[in-house]
Write a protein that holds these residues in place. Structure first.
Motif, PDB file in Angstrom:
ATOM      1  N   LEU A  41       0.858  -1.176   0.000  1.00 39.79           N
ATOM      2  CA  LEU A  41       0.000   0.000   0.000  1.00 39.79           C
ATOM      3  C   LEU A  41       0.896   1.228   0.000  1.00 39.79           C
ATOM      4  O   LEU A  41       1.878   1.289   0.740  1.00 39.79           O
ATOM      5  N   VAL A  42       0.583   2.209  -0.846  1.00 40.39           N
ATOM      6  CA  VAL A  42       1.368   3.444  -0.926  1.00 40.39           C
ATOM      7  C   VAL A  42       0.461   4.627  -0.618  1.00 40.39           C
ATOM      8  O   VAL A  42      -0.616   4.753  -1.209  1.00 40.39           O
ATOM      9  N   VAL A  43       0.884   5.444   0.316  1.00 37.37           N
ATOM     10  CA  VAL A  43       0.120   6.618   0.731  1.00 37.37           C
ATOM     11  C   VAL A  43       0.871   7.864   0.272  1.00 37.37           C
ATOM     12  O   VAL A  43       2.060   8.013   0.551  1.00 37.37           O
ATOM     13  N   ASP A  44       0.185   8.749  -0.427  1.00 41.15           N
ATOM     14  CA  ASP A  44       0.787  10.003  -0.884  1.00 41.15           C
ATOM     15  C   ASP A  44       0.182  11.157  -0.093  1.00 41.15           C
ATOM     16  O   ASP A  44      -1.033  11.340  -0.069  1.00 41.15           O
ATOM     17  N   LYS A  45       1.031  11.925   0.583  1.00 38.38           N
ATOM     18  CA  LYS A  45       0.562  12.986   1.465  1.00 38.38           C
ATOM     19  C   LYS A  45       1.491  14.182   1.422  1.00 38.38           C
ATOM     20  O   LYS A  45       2.589  14.115   0.873  1.00 38.38           O
ATOM     21  N   ASP A  46       1.008  15.273   2.007  1.00 38.27           N
ATOM     22  CA  ASP A  46       1.859  16.448   2.148  1.00 38.27           C
ATOM     23  C   ASP A  46       2.995  16.166   3.123  1.00 38.27           C
ATOM     24  O   ASP A  46       2.859  15.315   4.016  1.00 38.27           O
ATOM     25  N   ASN A  47       4.078  16.903   2.958  1.00 36.30           N
ATOM     26  CA  ASN A  47       5.224  16.714   3.845  1.00 36.30           C
ATOM     27  C   ASN A  47       4.894  17.140   5.269  1.00 36.30           C
ATOM     28  O   ASN A  47       4.319  18.206   5.498  1.00 36.30           O
ATOM     29  N   GLY A  48       5.249  16.275   6.222  1.00 34.32           N
ATOM     30  CA  GLY A  48       5.009  16.597   7.623  1.00 34.32           C
ATOM     31  C   GLY A  48       6.077  16.076   8.556  1.00 34.32           C
ATOM     32  O   GLY A  48       6.010  16.285   9.754  1.00 34.32           O
ATOM     33  N   GLY A  49       7.055  15.362   8.000  1.00 36.23           N
ATOM     34  CA  GLY A  49       8.105  14.791   8.829  1.00 36.23           C
ATOM     35  C   GLY A  49       7.851  13.328   9.139  1.00 36.23           C
ATOM     36  O   GLY A  49       6.782  12.781   8.842  1.00 36.23           O
ATOM     37  N   LYS A  50       8.847  12.703   9.764  1.00 41.95           N
ATOM     38  CA  LYS A  50       8.788  11.262  10.013  1.00 41.95           C
ATOM     39  C   LYS A  50       7.612  10.868  10.895  1.00 41.95           C
ATOM     40  O   LYS A  50       6.873   9.930  10.581  1.00 41.95           O
ATOM     41  N   SER A  51       7.422  11.561  12.014  1.00 43.38           N
ATOM     42  CA  SER A  51       6.329  11.214  12.931  1.00 43.38           C
ATOM     43  C   SER A  51       4.979  11.337  12.239  1.00 43.38           C
ATOM     44  O   SER A  51       4.092  10.488  12.399  1.00 43.38           O
ATOM     45  N   ASP A  52       4.819  12.395  11.461  1.00 40.55           N
ATOM     46  CA  ASP A  52       3.586  12.633  10.721  1.00 40.55           C
ATOM     47  C   ASP A  52       3.318  11.498   9.735  1.00 40.55           C
ATOM     48  O   ASP A  52       2.193  11.003   9.616  1.00 40.55           O
ATOM     49  N   ALA A  53       4.375  11.068   9.026  1.00 40.41           N
ATOM     50  CA  ALA A  53       4.234   9.989   8.058  1.00 40.41           C
ATOM     51  C   ALA A  53       3.896   8.666   8.749  1.00 40.41           C
ATOM     52  O   ALA A  53       3.075   7.883   8.258  1.00 40.41           O
ATOM     53  N   LEU A  54       4.535   8.405   9.881  1.00 42.34           N
ATOM     54  CA  LEU A  54       4.222   7.186  10.625  1.00 42.34           C
ATOM     55  C   LEU A  54       2.761   7.171  11.058  1.00 42.34           C
ATOM     56  O   LEU A  54       2.081   6.140  10.963  1.00 42.34           O
ATOM     57  N   ASN A  55       2.259   8.306  11.536  1.00 46.00           N
ATOM     58  CA  ASN A  55       0.856   8.374  11.951  1.00 46.00           C
ATOM     59  C   ASN A  55      -0.088   8.064  10.803  1.00 46.00           C
ATOM     60  O   ASN A  55      -1.101   7.372  10.984  1.00 46.00           O
ATOM     61  N   ALA A  56       0.224   8.582   9.616  1.00 49.02           N
ATOM     62  CA  ALA A  56      -0.630   8.301   8.460  1.00 49.02           C
ATOM     63  C   ALA A  56      -0.697   6.801   8.191  1.00 49.02           C
ATOM     64  O   ALA A  56      -1.781   6.244   7.944  1.00 49.02           O
ATOM     65  N   GLY A  57       0.460   6.136   8.255  1.00 49.37           N
ATOM     66  CA  GLY A  57       0.481   4.695   8.018  1.00 49.37           C
ATOM     67  C   GLY A  57      -0.240   3.917   9.099  1.00 49.37           C
ATOM     68  O   GLY A  57      -0.965   2.947   8.819  1.00 49.37           O
ATOM     69  N   ILE A  58      -0.070   4.333  10.353  1.00 54.75           N
ATOM     70  CA  ILE A  58      -0.701   3.634  11.481  1.00 54.75           C
ATOM     71  C   ILE A  58      -2.225   3.723  11.389  1.00 54.75           C
ATOM     72  O   ILE A  58      -2.936   2.751  11.652  1.00 54.75           O
ATOM     73  N   TRP A  59      -2.737   4.882  11.005  1.00 56.91           N
ATOM     74  CA  TRP A  59      -4.192   5.056  10.948  1.00 56.91           C
ATOM     75  C   TRP A  59      -4.808   4.398   9.712  1.00 56.91           C
ATOM     76  O   TRP A  59      -6.013   4.160   9.676  1.00 56.91           O
ATOM     77  N   LEU A  60      -3.996   4.075   8.714  1.00 63.50           N
ATOM     78  CA  LEU A  60      -4.535   3.477   7.490  1.00 63.50           C
ATOM     79  C   LEU A  60      -4.369   1.963   7.429  1.00 63.50           C
ATOM     80  O   LEU A  60      -5.020   1.312   6.622  1.00 63.50           O
ATOM     81  N   THR A  61      -3.490   1.393   8.246  1.00 62.81           N
ATOM     82  CA  THR A  61      -3.333  -0.056   8.206  1.00 62.81           C
ATOM     83  C   THR A  61      -4.432  -0.734   9.014  1.00 62.81           C
ATOM     84  O   THR A  61      -4.927  -0.186  10.008  1.00 62.81           O
TER      85      THR A  61
END
Length: 414
Positions: A148-168
Protein backbone atom coordinates in the motif's frame (compact mmCIF):
# COMPACT_ATOMS: atom_id res chain seq x y z
CA UNK A 1 48.81 38.58 47.72
CA UNK A 2 46.40 37.96 50.62
CA UNK A 3 43.42 38.27 48.29
CA UNK A 4 45.03 35.82 45.87
CA UNK A 5 45.72 33.37 48.71
CA UNK A 6 42.16 33.65 49.97
CA UNK A 7 40.81 33.13 46.44
CA UNK A 8 43.02 30.11 45.94
CA UNK A 9 41.92 28.62 49.26
CA UNK A 10 38.24 29.24 48.47
CA UNK A 11 38.59 27.69 45.03
CA UNK A 12 40.41 24.72 46.57
CA UNK A 13 37.53 24.11 48.96
CA UNK A 14 34.95 24.43 46.19
CA UNK A 15 36.94 22.11 43.95
CA UNK A 16 37.24 19.54 46.75
CA UNK A 17 33.46 19.64 47.25
CA UNK A 18 32.92 19.33 43.49
CA UNK A 19 35.33 16.39 43.37
CA UNK A 20 33.54 14.56 46.16
CA UNK A 21 30.18 15.13 44.45
CA UNK A 22 31.56 13.80 41.15
CA UNK A 23 33.06 10.73 42.83
CA UNK A 24 29.77 10.01 44.57
CA UNK A 25 27.87 10.50 41.31
CA UNK A 26 30.10 8.07 39.40
CA UNK A 27 29.92 5.47 42.16
CA UNK A 28 26.12 5.51 42.12
CA UNK A 29 25.81 5.53 38.31
CA UNK A 30 28.39 2.77 37.80
CA UNK A 31 26.73 0.66 40.51
CA UNK A 32 23.45 1.07 38.59
CA UNK A 33 25.15 0.09 35.31
CA UNK A 34 26.70 -2.98 36.96
CA UNK A 35 23.31 -3.99 38.33
CA UNK A 36 21.67 -3.63 34.91
CA UNK A 37 24.44 -5.67 33.27
CA UNK A 38 23.99 -8.37 35.90
CA UNK A 39 20.27 -8.45 35.16
CA UNK A 40 21.11 -8.71 31.45
CA UNK A 41 23.19 -11.82 32.12
CA UNK A 42 20.29 -13.46 33.96
CA UNK A 43 17.86 -12.47 31.21
CA UNK A 44 20.16 -13.83 28.54
CA UNK A 45 20.51 -17.11 30.43
CA UNK A 46 16.75 -17.55 30.51
CA UNK A 47 16.45 -16.53 26.86
CA UNK A 48 19.03 -19.12 25.81
CA UNK A 49 17.17 -21.80 27.76
CA UNK A 50 13.90 -20.88 26.05
CA UNK A 51 15.53 -20.86 22.60
CA UNK A 52 16.65 -24.47 23.10
CA UNK A 53 13.02 -25.50 23.35
CA UNK A 54 11.53 -26.46 19.99
CA UNK A 55 7.86 -25.39 19.65
CA UNK A 56 5.39 -28.12 18.67
CA UNK A 57 4.40 -26.26 15.51
CA UNK A 58 6.22 -25.14 12.41
CA UNK A 59 6.71 -21.51 11.52
CA UNK A 60 4.03 -20.32 9.10
CA UNK A 61 1.84 -23.32 10.00
CA UNK A 62 0.40 -21.65 13.10
CA UNK A 63 -2.84 -19.68 12.74
CA UNK A 64 -1.89 -17.48 15.69
CA UNK A 65 0.59 -15.12 14.03
CA UNK A 66 -1.02 -11.65 14.12
CA UNK A 67 -0.85 -9.53 10.99
CA UNK A 68 1.87 -6.88 10.89
CA UNK A 69 1.74 -3.57 9.05
CA UNK A 70 5.24 -2.40 8.14
CA UNK A 71 5.18 1.40 8.09
CA UNK A 72 7.95 2.91 5.97
CA UNK A 73 8.13 6.72 5.68
CA UNK A 74 9.90 7.90 2.52
CA UNK A 75 11.04 11.40 1.64
CA UNK A 76 13.11 11.92 -1.54
CA UNK A 77 14.24 8.30 -1.61
CA UNK A 78 14.02 7.76 -5.38
CA UNK A 79 17.56 6.34 -5.57
CA UNK A 80 16.91 3.47 -3.14
CA UNK A 81 13.14 3.15 -2.68
CA UNK A 82 12.66 0.19 -5.04
CA UNK A 83 15.37 -1.89 -3.38
CA UNK A 84 14.02 -0.99 0.07
CA UNK A 85 10.48 -2.04 -0.83
CA UNK A 86 11.64 -5.29 -2.43
CA UNK A 87 13.65 -6.07 0.69
CA UNK A 88 10.62 -5.58 2.96
CA UNK A 89 8.33 -7.60 0.68
CA UNK A 90 10.72 -10.55 0.88
CA UNK A 91 10.58 -10.83 4.68
CA UNK A 92 9.49 -14.20 6.03
CA UNK A 93 6.18 -13.71 7.81
CA UNK A 94 2.71 -15.17 7.20
CA UNK A 95 0.75 -11.90 6.91
CA UNK A 96 2.22 -8.47 6.32
CA UNK A 97 1.06 -5.22 4.79
CA UNK A 98 3.80 -2.88 3.67
CA UNK A 99 2.61 0.73 3.92
CA UNK A 100 5.02 3.10 2.15
CA UNK A 101 4.21 6.70 3.06
CA UNK A 102 5.45 9.18 0.47
CA UNK A 103 5.91 12.20 2.72
CA UNK A 104 5.61 14.95 0.11
CA UNK A 105 8.73 13.96 -1.80
CA UNK A 106 9.94 16.51 -4.34
CA UNK A 107 11.87 13.95 -6.41
CA UNK A 108 10.66 10.92 -8.38
CA UNK A 109 9.97 8.66 -5.38
CA UNK A 110 6.25 8.27 -6.12
CA UNK A 111 6.83 7.91 -9.88
CA UNK A 112 9.32 5.11 -9.35
CA UNK A 113 6.88 3.30 -7.07
CA UNK A 114 4.11 3.66 -9.66
CA UNK A 115 6.29 2.33 -12.48
CA UNK A 116 7.86 -0.61 -10.67
CA UNK A 117 4.88 -1.87 -8.68
CA UNK A 118 1.99 -0.98 -11.01
CA UNK A 119 0.07 1.08 -8.49
CA UNK A 120 -3.64 1.76 -8.82
CA UNK A 121 -5.57 4.34 -6.82
CA UNK A 122 -8.03 2.81 -4.35
CA UNK A 123 -11.01 4.34 -2.60
CA UNK A 124 -9.56 4.02 0.89
CA UNK A 125 -11.48 5.31 3.87
CA UNK A 126 -9.23 7.92 5.47
CA UNK A 127 -10.04 8.42 9.17
CA UNK A 128 -11.06 11.99 9.93
CA UNK A 129 -8.96 12.02 13.12
CA UNK A 130 -5.64 10.90 11.61
CA UNK A 131 -2.92 13.13 13.19
CA UNK A 132 -1.06 13.78 9.95
CA UNK A 133 -0.78 16.28 7.11
CA UNK A 134 -3.32 16.07 4.29
CA UNK A 135 -3.45 12.69 2.55
CA UNK A 136 -4.04 13.02 -1.19
CA UNK A 137 -4.17 9.48 -2.57
CA UNK A 138 -3.86 5.85 -1.53
CA UNK A 139 -2.58 3.25 -3.98
CA UNK A 140 -2.52 -0.54 -4.01
CA UNK A 141 -0.04 -2.53 -6.07
CA UNK A 142 -1.52 -4.87 -8.68
CA UNK A 143 1.64 -6.99 -8.50
CA UNK A 144 1.92 -7.25 -4.71
CA UNK A 145 -1.43 -7.11 -2.96
CA UNK A 146 0.31 -6.48 0.37
CA UNK A 147 1.87 -3.20 -0.84
CA UNK A 148 0.00 0.00 0.00
CA UNK A 149 1.37 3.44 -0.93
CA UNK A 150 0.12 6.62 0.73
CA UNK A 151 0.79 10.00 -0.88
CA UNK A 152 0.56 12.99 1.47
CA UNK A 153 1.86 16.45 2.15
CA UNK A 154 5.22 16.71 3.84
CA UNK A 155 5.01 16.60 7.62
CA UNK A 156 8.11 14.79 8.83
CA UNK A 157 8.79 11.26 10.01
CA UNK A 158 6.33 11.21 12.93
CA UNK A 159 3.59 12.63 10.72
CA UNK A 160 4.23 9.99 8.06
CA UNK A 161 4.22 7.19 10.62
CA UNK A 162 0.86 8.37 11.95
CA UNK A 163 -0.63 8.30 8.46
CA UNK A 164 0.48 4.70 8.02
CA UNK A 165 -0.70 3.63 11.48
CA UNK A 166 -4.19 5.06 10.95
CA UNK A 167 -4.54 3.48 7.49
CA UNK A 168 -3.33 -0.06 8.21
CA UNK A 169 -5.83 -2.71 9.27
CA UNK A 170 -3.20 -4.87 10.94
CA UNK A 171 -3.30 -5.36 14.75
CA UNK A 172 0.47 -4.78 14.97
CA UNK A 173 2.76 -2.41 13.14
CA UNK A 174 6.50 -2.27 12.69
CA UNK A 175 8.06 1.16 12.22
CA UNK A 176 11.14 1.04 9.98
CA UNK A 177 13.43 3.49 8.23
CA UNK A 178 13.66 3.25 4.45
CA UNK A 179 17.42 2.59 4.66
CA UNK A 180 17.09 -0.21 7.23
CA UNK A 181 17.85 -3.81 6.28
CA UNK A 182 15.94 -6.38 8.33
CA UNK A 183 17.04 -10.00 8.62
CA UNK A 184 14.62 -12.20 6.70
CA UNK A 185 13.32 -14.11 9.74
CA UNK A 186 13.49 -11.18 12.17
CA UNK A 187 9.73 -10.54 12.39
CA UNK A 188 9.10 -14.16 13.40
CA UNK A 189 11.27 -13.56 16.47
CA UNK A 190 10.17 -9.99 17.14
CA UNK A 191 6.51 -11.04 17.38
CA UNK A 192 7.25 -13.66 20.07
CA UNK A 193 6.09 -11.54 23.06
CA UNK A 194 2.73 -11.02 21.33
CA UNK A 195 2.35 -14.80 20.95
CA UNK A 196 3.39 -15.59 24.52
CA UNK A 197 1.49 -12.70 26.15
CA UNK A 198 -1.26 -11.73 23.67
CA UNK A 199 -3.32 -9.81 26.23
CA UNK A 200 -0.51 -7.76 27.77
CA UNK A 201 2.24 -7.23 25.14
CA UNK A 202 2.08 -3.72 23.65
CA UNK A 203 5.59 -3.28 22.19
CA UNK A 204 8.77 -5.18 21.43
CA UNK A 205 12.12 -4.11 20.07
CA UNK A 206 14.95 -5.96 18.41
CA UNK A 207 18.64 -5.24 17.92
CA UNK A 208 20.11 -2.55 15.68
CA UNK A 209 23.56 -3.35 14.34
CA UNK A 210 26.03 -1.38 12.27
CA UNK A 211 25.89 -2.09 8.52
CA UNK A 212 28.95 -0.03 7.52
CA UNK A 213 31.29 -2.18 5.36
CA UNK A 214 28.98 -5.20 5.61
CA UNK A 215 28.27 -6.95 2.31
CA UNK A 216 24.57 -6.46 1.49
CA UNK A 217 23.05 -8.13 -1.57
CA UNK A 218 19.36 -7.94 -2.54
CA UNK A 219 18.36 -6.72 0.90
CA UNK A 220 20.26 -9.48 2.72
CA UNK A 221 23.42 -9.06 4.81
CA UNK A 222 25.65 -11.66 3.18
CA UNK A 223 28.81 -10.95 5.19
CA UNK A 224 29.33 -9.11 8.48
CA UNK A 225 32.52 -7.08 8.65
CA UNK A 226 33.86 -4.55 11.11
CA UNK A 227 34.05 -1.00 9.72
CA UNK A 228 37.47 -0.03 8.41
CA UNK A 229 37.38 3.48 9.87
CA UNK A 230 37.58 4.23 13.59
CA UNK A 231 34.37 6.17 14.21
CA UNK A 232 31.90 3.52 12.96
CA UNK A 233 34.00 0.88 14.72
CA UNK A 234 33.52 2.62 18.06
CA UNK A 235 29.77 2.72 17.40
CA UNK A 236 29.74 -1.05 16.83
CA UNK A 237 30.88 -1.50 20.43
CA UNK A 238 28.45 1.18 21.60
CA UNK A 239 25.46 -0.49 19.92
CA UNK A 240 26.37 -3.93 21.27
CA UNK A 241 26.60 -2.58 24.81
CA UNK A 242 23.38 -0.57 24.56
CA UNK A 243 21.26 -3.42 23.20
CA UNK A 244 22.72 -6.65 24.54
CA UNK A 245 23.41 -5.33 28.03
CA UNK A 246 21.40 -2.17 28.72
CA UNK A 247 18.08 -3.06 27.13
CA UNK A 248 18.34 -6.73 28.01
CA UNK A 249 18.81 -5.81 31.67
CA UNK A 250 15.92 -3.34 31.70
CA UNK A 251 13.75 -6.00 30.09
CA UNK A 252 14.25 -8.09 33.20
CA UNK A 253 12.31 -5.58 35.30
CA UNK A 254 9.84 -4.48 32.58
CA UNK A 255 11.59 -1.12 32.57
CA UNK A 256 12.39 -0.79 28.87
CA UNK A 257 11.78 2.86 27.95
CA UNK A 258 13.43 2.99 24.52
CA UNK A 259 12.75 0.98 21.37
CA UNK A 260 14.69 2.01 18.30
CA UNK A 261 12.66 3.90 15.72
CA UNK A 262 14.39 1.87 13.03
CA UNK A 263 13.05 -1.48 14.25
CA UNK A 264 10.15 -1.73 16.70
CA UNK A 265 6.87 -3.63 16.83
CA UNK A 266 3.80 -2.07 18.47
CA UNK A 267 0.17 -2.84 19.17
CA UNK A 268 -1.64 -0.60 16.70
CA UNK A 269 -4.63 0.24 18.89
CA UNK A 270 -2.44 1.14 21.89
CA UNK A 271 -0.46 3.67 19.86
CA UNK A 272 -3.65 5.13 18.42
CA UNK A 273 -5.03 5.51 21.95
CA UNK A 274 -2.08 7.67 23.03
CA UNK A 275 -2.52 9.86 19.93
CA UNK A 276 0.24 8.42 17.77
CA UNK A 277 3.72 9.83 17.46
CA UNK A 278 4.35 13.39 18.63
CA UNK A 279 5.40 15.69 15.82
CA UNK A 280 7.17 18.29 17.96
CA UNK A 281 10.07 16.07 19.06
CA UNK A 282 13.11 14.70 17.22
CA UNK A 283 13.22 11.48 19.27
CA UNK A 284 9.76 10.14 18.56
CA UNK A 285 10.87 6.56 19.29
CA UNK A 286 11.84 7.38 22.89
CA UNK A 287 8.77 9.57 23.41
CA UNK A 288 6.21 7.00 22.23
CA UNK A 289 7.47 4.27 24.58
CA UNK A 290 7.53 6.59 27.62
CA UNK A 291 4.01 7.79 26.78
CA UNK A 292 2.80 4.20 26.48
CA UNK A 293 4.18 3.45 29.95
CA UNK A 294 2.50 6.57 31.31
CA UNK A 295 -0.88 6.04 29.64
CA UNK A 296 -1.23 2.32 30.36
CA UNK A 297 -0.19 2.75 33.99
CA UNK A 298 -2.74 5.53 34.45
CA UNK A 299 -5.39 3.27 32.89
CA UNK A 300 -4.52 0.53 35.37
CA UNK A 301 -3.82 -1.93 32.57
CA UNK A 302 -1.35 -4.78 32.86
CA UNK A 303 1.16 -4.55 30.03
CA UNK A 304 4.67 -5.50 28.91
CA UNK A 305 7.25 -3.74 26.75
CA UNK A 306 9.82 -6.30 25.68
CA UNK A 307 13.30 -6.49 24.21
CA UNK A 308 14.00 -9.56 22.05
CA UNK A 309 17.72 -10.18 21.44
CA UNK A 310 17.46 -12.49 18.41
CA UNK A 311 15.94 -10.30 15.63
CA UNK A 312 18.41 -7.92 14.00
CA UNK A 313 18.06 -4.91 11.73
CA UNK A 314 21.05 -3.23 10.10
CA UNK A 315 21.62 0.47 9.54
CA UNK A 316 24.40 2.80 8.42
CA UNK A 317 25.93 4.91 11.20
CA UNK A 318 27.73 8.25 10.77
CA UNK A 319 31.33 7.94 9.61
CA UNK A 320 32.19 11.64 9.92
CA UNK A 321 32.65 13.40 13.23
CA UNK A 322 30.53 16.38 12.17
CA UNK A 323 27.59 14.16 11.21
CA UNK A 324 27.90 12.09 14.40
CA UNK A 325 28.03 15.25 16.51
CA UNK A 326 24.89 16.60 14.85
CA UNK A 327 23.10 13.27 15.40
CA UNK A 328 24.02 13.11 19.09
CA UNK A 329 23.02 16.74 19.69
CA UNK A 330 19.66 15.96 18.10
CA UNK A 331 19.23 12.87 20.29
CA UNK A 332 20.15 14.83 23.42
CA UNK A 333 17.72 17.64 22.62
CA UNK A 334 14.91 15.18 21.97
CA UNK A 335 15.68 13.28 25.16
CA UNK A 336 15.40 16.47 27.21
CA UNK A 337 12.11 17.32 25.48
CA UNK A 338 10.66 13.90 26.32
CA UNK A 339 11.84 14.05 29.94
CA UNK A 340 10.37 17.53 30.44
CA UNK A 341 7.07 16.53 28.80
CA UNK A 342 6.72 13.47 31.05
CA UNK A 343 8.30 14.98 34.16
CA UNK A 344 5.33 14.03 36.37
CA UNK A 345 6.50 10.41 36.10
CA UNK A 346 9.85 11.19 37.77
CA UNK A 347 10.15 9.68 41.28
CA UNK A 348 6.41 8.99 41.21
CA UNK A 349 5.51 5.61 42.75
CA UNK A 350 2.31 5.53 40.72
CA UNK A 351 4.41 4.64 37.66
CA UNK A 352 6.20 1.73 39.32
CA UNK A 353 9.84 0.95 38.55
CA UNK A 354 9.79 3.15 35.45
CA UNK A 355 8.97 6.23 37.50
CA UNK A 356 10.93 5.50 40.67
CA UNK A 357 14.03 3.81 39.27
CA UNK A 358 14.52 3.68 35.52
CA UNK A 359 13.68 7.26 34.51
CA UNK A 360 15.61 8.92 37.40
CA UNK A 361 18.76 6.94 36.68
CA UNK A 362 18.33 7.45 32.94
CA UNK A 363 18.19 11.20 33.51
CA UNK A 364 21.17 11.09 35.86
CA UNK A 365 23.29 9.07 33.44
CA UNK A 366 22.22 10.35 30.02
CA UNK A 367 21.17 13.95 30.73
CA UNK A 368 23.26 15.00 33.73
CA UNK A 369 26.33 12.90 32.93
CA UNK A 370 27.40 14.85 29.80
CA UNK A 371 26.97 18.13 31.70
CA UNK A 372 29.22 16.97 34.55
CA UNK A 373 31.79 15.76 32.04
CA UNK A 374 31.72 19.11 30.23
CA UNK A 375 32.11 21.04 33.50
CA UNK A 376 35.04 18.80 34.39
CA UNK A 377 36.90 19.74 31.22
CA UNK A 378 36.74 23.38 32.37
CA UNK A 379 37.28 22.92 36.10
CA UNK A 380 40.30 20.58 36.00
CA UNK A 381 42.64 22.97 34.09
CA UNK A 382 41.60 25.81 36.40
CA UNK A 383 42.23 23.62 39.45
CA UNK A 384 45.66 22.74 38.12
CA UNK A 385 46.41 26.45 37.64
CA UNK A 386 45.47 27.23 41.26
CA UNK A 387 47.39 24.23 42.55
CA UNK A 388 44.25 22.53 43.85
CA UNK A 389 44.54 19.47 41.61
CA UNK A 390 46.06 16.25 42.91
CA UNK A 391 47.55 14.90 39.68
CA UNK A 392 48.02 11.35 40.97
CA UNK A 393 44.44 11.10 42.24
CA UNK A 394 43.03 12.65 39.05
CA UNK A 395 44.91 10.11 36.90
CA UNK A 396 43.79 7.23 39.12
CA UNK A 397 40.16 8.38 38.94
CA UNK A 398 40.39 8.71 35.16
CA UNK A 399 41.89 5.23 34.78
CA UNK A 400 39.28 3.66 37.06
CA UNK A 401 36.29 5.25 35.32
CA UNK A 402 37.69 4.53 31.86
CA UNK A 403 38.61 0.99 32.80
CA UNK A 404 35.15 0.32 34.20
CA UNK A 405 33.58 1.70 31.01
CA UNK A 406 35.77 -0.63 28.92
CA UNK A 407 34.78 -3.54 31.18
CA UNK A 408 31.06 -2.82 30.66
CA UNK A 409 31.58 -2.55 26.89
CA UNK A 410 33.30 -5.93 26.75
CA UNK A 411 30.56 -7.30 28.99
CA UNK A 412 28.12 -6.30 26.24
CA UNK A 413 30.23 -8.08 23.61
CA UNK A 414 30.38 -11.17 25.84
Amino acid sequence: MDNVAVSSQLFGELFAAFGLAVIGYYLVINAYYLWIHGLALLELRDDVRESNWTPPFRQFASPFYPGIGIIMPAYNESATIIESVQSMLSLNYPEIELVVVNDGSTDATLDRLRENFELEAVDAEIPFDVPAAEIHDVYRSTRYEELLVVDKDNGGKSDALNAGIWLTDMPLFCAVDSDTVIDRDALLSLVRPFLEEPTTAVASGGVIRVANDCVIQDGVVESVKLPKTGLPGVQVMEYLRAFYSGRLGLNRINGLILISGAFGLFQTDAVREVGGYRQDTVTEDFDIVVRLHKYLTEQGREYTVDFVPEPVAWTEVPSKRRVLSRQRRRWYRGMIETIVTNRKMMLNRRYGRVGTLVLPFFVAAEAVGPLIEGIGYVVIPVAWYFGALNIEFALLFFLLTTGFGVFLSWFGVF
